[in-house]
Design a protein around this motif. Structure first.
Motif, PDB file in Angstrom:
ATOM      1  N   THR A  10       0.840  -1.200   0.000  1.00  0.00           N
ATOM      2  CA  THR A  10       0.000   0.000   0.000  1.00  0.00           C
ATOM      3  C   THR A  10       0.874   1.248   0.000  1.00  0.00           C
ATOM      4  OG1 THR A  10      -0.084  -0.018   2.416  1.00  0.00           O
ATOM      5  CG2 THR A  10      -1.839  -1.192   1.242  1.00  0.00           C
ATOM      6  N   GLY A  11       0.248   2.396  -0.169  1.00  0.00           N
ATOM      7  CA  GLY A  11       0.978   3.659  -0.087  1.00  0.00           C
ATOM      8  C   GLY A  11       1.259   4.264  -1.451  1.00  0.00           C
ATOM      9  N   PRO A  12       1.586   5.560  -1.489  1.00  0.00           N
ATOM     10  CA  PRO A  12       1.758   6.273  -2.747  1.00  0.00           C
ATOM     11  C   PRO A  12       3.154   6.160  -3.361  1.00  0.00           C
ATOM     12  CG  PRO A  12       1.954   7.806  -0.924  1.00  0.00           C
ATOM     13  CD  PRO A  12       1.624   6.464  -0.321  1.00  0.00           C
ATOM     14  N   ASP A  13       4.121   5.616  -2.635  1.00  0.00           N
ATOM     15  CA  ASP A  13       5.499   5.568  -3.117  1.00  0.00           C
ATOM     16  C   ASP A  13       5.572   4.736  -4.398  1.00  0.00           C
ATOM     17  OD1 ASP A  13       8.259   5.387  -3.481  1.00  0.00           O
ATOM     18  OD2 ASP A  13       8.665   5.118  -1.350  1.00  0.00           O
ATOM     19  N   ARG A  14       6.066   5.345  -5.474  1.00  0.00           N
ATOM     20  CA  ARG A  14       6.125   4.660  -6.767  1.00  0.00           C
ATOM     21  C   ARG A  14       7.404   3.866  -6.969  1.00  0.00           C
ATOM     22  NH1 ARG A  14       6.116   9.173 -10.537  1.00  0.00           N
ATOM     23  NH2 ARG A  14       6.390   7.555 -12.124  1.00  0.00           N
ATOM     24  N   GLY A  15       8.335   3.954  -6.011  1.00  0.00           N
ATOM     25  CA  GLY A  15       9.526   3.131  -6.089  1.00  0.00           C
ATOM     26  C   GLY A  15      10.305   3.335  -7.371  1.00  0.00           C
ATOM     27  N   ARG A  16      10.619   2.220  -8.031  1.00  0.00           N
ATOM     28  CA  ARG A  16      11.409   2.281  -9.268  1.00  0.00           C
ATOM     29  C   ARG A  16      10.650   2.977 -10.389  1.00  0.00           C
ATOM     30  NH1 ARG A  16      16.131   1.435 -10.893  1.00  0.00           N
ATOM     31  NH2 ARG A  16      16.764   0.375 -12.815  1.00  0.00           N
ATOM     32  N   GLY A  17       9.345   3.076 -10.257  1.00  0.00           N
ATOM     33  CA  GLY A  17       8.558   3.774 -11.262  1.00  0.00           C
ATOM     34  C   GLY A  17       8.905   5.243 -11.392  1.00  0.00           C
ATOM     35  N   MET A  18       9.552   5.812 -10.371  1.00  0.00           N
ATOM     36  CA  MET A  18       9.981   7.201 -10.459  1.00  0.00           C
ATOM     37  C   MET A  18      11.194   7.349 -11.369  1.00  0.00           C
ATOM     38  SD  MET A  18       9.490   8.319  -6.464  1.00  0.00           S
ATOM     39  CE  MET A  18       9.859  10.053  -6.784  1.00  0.00           C
ATOM     40  N   LEU A  19      11.854   6.222 -11.681  1.00  0.00           N
ATOM     41  CA  LEU A  19      13.037   6.238 -12.539  1.00  0.00           C
ATOM     42  C   LEU A  19      12.773   5.658 -13.922  1.00  0.00           C
ATOM     43  CD1 LEU A  19      15.663   4.944  -9.931  1.00  0.00           C
ATOM     44  CD2 LEU A  19      15.132   7.310 -10.507  1.00  0.00           C
ATOM     45  N   LEU A  20      11.886   4.677 -13.987  1.00  0.00           N
ATOM     46  CA  LEU A  20      11.601   4.012 -15.257  1.00  0.00           C
ATOM     47  C   LEU A  20      10.116   4.126 -15.590  1.00  0.00           C
ATOM     48  CD1 LEU A  20      13.670   0.685 -15.063  1.00  0.00           C
ATOM     49  CD2 LEU A  20      14.209   2.756 -16.335  1.00  0.00           C
ATOM     50  N   PRO A  21       9.767   4.654 -16.780  1.00  0.00           N
ATOM     51  CA  PRO A  21       8.358   4.838 -17.136  1.00  0.00           C
ATOM     52  C   PRO A  21       7.723   3.557 -17.673  1.00  0.00           C
ATOM     53  CG  PRO A  21       9.753   5.662 -18.891  1.00  0.00           C
ATOM     54  CD  PRO A  21      10.679   5.217 -17.796  1.00  0.00           C
ATOM     55  N   ALA A  44       5.080  -1.922 -15.178  1.00  0.00           N
ATOM     56  CA  ALA A  44       5.502  -2.946 -14.224  1.00  0.00           C
ATOM     57  C   ALA A  44       6.408  -2.390 -13.129  1.00  0.00           C
ATOM     58  CB  ALA A  44       6.222  -4.080 -14.953  1.00  0.00           C
ATOM     59  N   MET A  45       6.983  -1.210 -13.360  1.00  0.00           N
ATOM     60  CA  MET A  45       7.890  -0.632 -12.371  1.00  0.00           C
ATOM     61  C   MET A  45       7.200   0.360 -11.441  1.00  0.00           C
ATOM     62  SD  MET A  45      10.819  -2.088 -12.623  1.00  0.00           S
ATOM     63  CE  MET A  45       9.862  -3.585 -12.950  1.00  0.00           C
ATOM     64  N   GLN A  46       5.950   0.683 -11.712  1.00  0.00           N
ATOM     65  CA  GLN A  46       5.225   1.562 -10.804  1.00  0.00           C
ATOM     66  C   GLN A  46       4.976   0.816  -9.496  1.00  0.00           C
ATOM     67  OE1 GLN A  46       4.955   4.745 -11.857  1.00  0.00           O
ATOM     68  NE2 GLN A  46       6.023   3.865 -13.632  1.00  0.00           N
ATOM     69  N   HIS A  47       5.415   1.399  -8.386  1.00  0.00           N
ATOM     70  CA  HIS A  47       5.299   0.786  -7.057  1.00  0.00           C
ATOM     71  C   HIS A  47       6.156  -0.479  -6.930  1.00  0.00           C
ATOM     72  CE1 HIS A  47       1.969   3.527  -6.246  1.00  0.00           C
ATOM     73  NE2 HIS A  47       1.540   3.232  -7.448  1.00  0.00           N
ATOM     74  N   ALA A  48       7.186  -0.588  -7.752  1.00  0.00           N
ATOM     75  CA  ALA A  48       8.097  -1.733  -7.681  1.00  0.00           C
ATOM     76  C   ALA A  48       9.305  -1.384  -6.816  1.00  0.00           C
ATOM     77  CB  ALA A  48       8.551  -2.133  -9.080  1.00  0.00           C
ATOM     78  N   PHE A  49       9.714  -2.337  -5.987  1.00  0.00           N
ATOM     79  CA  PHE A  49      10.855  -2.142  -5.107  1.00  0.00           C
ATOM     80  C   PHE A  49      11.776  -3.353  -5.210  1.00  0.00           C
ATOM     81  CE2 PHE A  49       7.442   0.442  -3.495  1.00  0.00           C
ATOM     82  CZ  PHE A  49       8.076   1.639  -3.199  1.00  0.00           C
ATOM     83  N   LYS A  50      13.019  -3.137  -4.838  1.00  0.00           N
ATOM     84  CA  LYS A  50      14.023  -4.185  -4.970  1.00  0.00           C
ATOM     85  C   LYS A  50      13.710  -5.373  -4.059  1.00  0.00           C
ATOM     86  CE  LYS A  50      19.013  -4.956  -4.931  1.00  0.00           C
ATOM     87  NZ  LYS A  50      20.344  -4.325  -4.790  1.00  0.00           N
TER      88      LYS A  50
END
Length: 337
Positions: free
Chosen positions: A239-250, A253-259
């Motif tokens: 949950t939450g608004p943090d877009r994670g890797r999506g802030m770097l890659l458009p 699948a990377m929206q809200h993705a984390f390592k």
């Protein structure tokens, strides 16, 4: 990020999940066990290991003078007594301000590819300088780093021994700290003794949990290899608004993705997820059993309801406990003056 790296990551991250699904083989416990043998620490060619470099990096890592207010070191957030994390749901930055993400451990980071929860650093050397110069974290601008180090006379001979003839730069400071960080490695755990042939090293429940890890629970799709991570980035339904890797890659699948975090010492590293939203390992297992808490278009295809029984959940947790080895005695260094 370099353009060629960006394009390469686009290809890798789009095709990664499909490739993993396409190459799955029938499960055999013996074959699965062989995939977790400990490799050698990978030191880069331009920053090879030496005892002098490790010793210098250790001092810099524990030195609070490398922060704007001279009160925060790398070890403030990466505490060896807390599995090289801080035990908090979200890190605390400069001035006591809570940050938006949890502090990741530096355990076994020498095997990592891209650093931070969103992968924005391409090496440990690059990662080191991120928190140091961040106004929200250690708050020491890079232009002030070298003068700060040079103001401590005791560091000069240490740098000369570790990197003879090399000019003292921010990059050299980062190299020394990164060398030390690569030596922060998990000790042998009961799991390691088991895959080495000691059948009594872990309980039967943990062995069943290992089987579940590779079959019904599907954990090994992302948690694989000696460090138990594919080094990839996935939207797992947090949950939450943090877009994670999506802030770097458009990429969707990377929206809200984390390592994917490694699982070594995992029972010492709560709370869990990038924002500390899950308090215990039991909570984490329940999270995955539900198939995540949020359904989005970019949700990883591996995230589906598992329908584990109560006994299976306990077996899985019993296995995770076997990934923790004995506590490593860490000696705090005497800092130069």
């Amino acid at each position: 990020m370099r353009p060629w790296v960006f394009l390469l990551l686009l290809v890798i991250e789009v095709s990664g999940a499909a490739e993993r699904l396409a190459t799955q083989r029938p499960y055999k416990r013996g074959e699965a066990m062989a995939g977790y043998k400990r490799p050698a620490i990978p030191f880069p060619e331009d920053n090879r290991y030496s005892r002098e470099r490790e010793a210098l990096g250790r001092k810099l890592f524990f030195d609070p003078r490398l922060s704007g207010a001279r009160n925060t070191s790398c070890a403030t957030c990466h505490n060896p007594g807390l599995a090289w994390g801080d035990g908090l749901a979200r890190a605390i930055g400069a001035g006591g301000k809570p940050l938006r993400r949890r502090t990741p451990t530096i355990l076994n980071s020498g095997w990592g590819d891209l650093m931070f929860w969103d992968g924005r650093a391409e090496s440990l050397e690059e990662q080191v300088l991120g928190p140091m110069q961040s106004a929200d974290e250690m708050n020491l601008p890079l232009r002030e780093l070298v003068p700060r180090v040079l103001s401590i006379p005791g560091y000069r001979p240490l740098f000369e021994k570790a990197y003879p003839g090399a000019p003292l730069t921010a990059a050299l400071v980062a190299k020394a700290i990164a060398t030390f960080e690569r030596t922060v490695v998990s000790e042998d755990a009961p799991f390691d003794r088991w895959i080495g042939g000691d059948q009594a090293a872990i309980p039967e429940a943990a062995k069943r949990g290992f089987d579940l890890f590779h079959t019904k629970a599907g954990c090994s799709k992302c948690h694989l290899g000696w460090t138990f991570t594919d080094e990839g980035f996935h939207d797992i339904g947090t949950t939450g608004p943090d877009r994670g890797r999506g802030m770097l890659l458009p990429l969707e699948a990377m929206q809200h993705a984390f390592k994917t975090p490694g699982l070594r010492e995992i029972d010492l590293r709560g709370p869990y997820m990038h924002d500390g939203a899950e308090t215990t390992l039991e909570d984490v297992v329940e999270f995955y059993d539900l198939g995540g808490r949020v359904k989005r278009p970019g949700l990883s295809p591996e995230i589906v309801p598992l329908r584990l029984t109560a006994a299976e959940k306990q077996d899985l947790i019993a296995f995770l406990h076997t990934l923790t080895g004995p506590t490593r005695l860490v000696e705090y260094p005497v800092l130069p003056h």
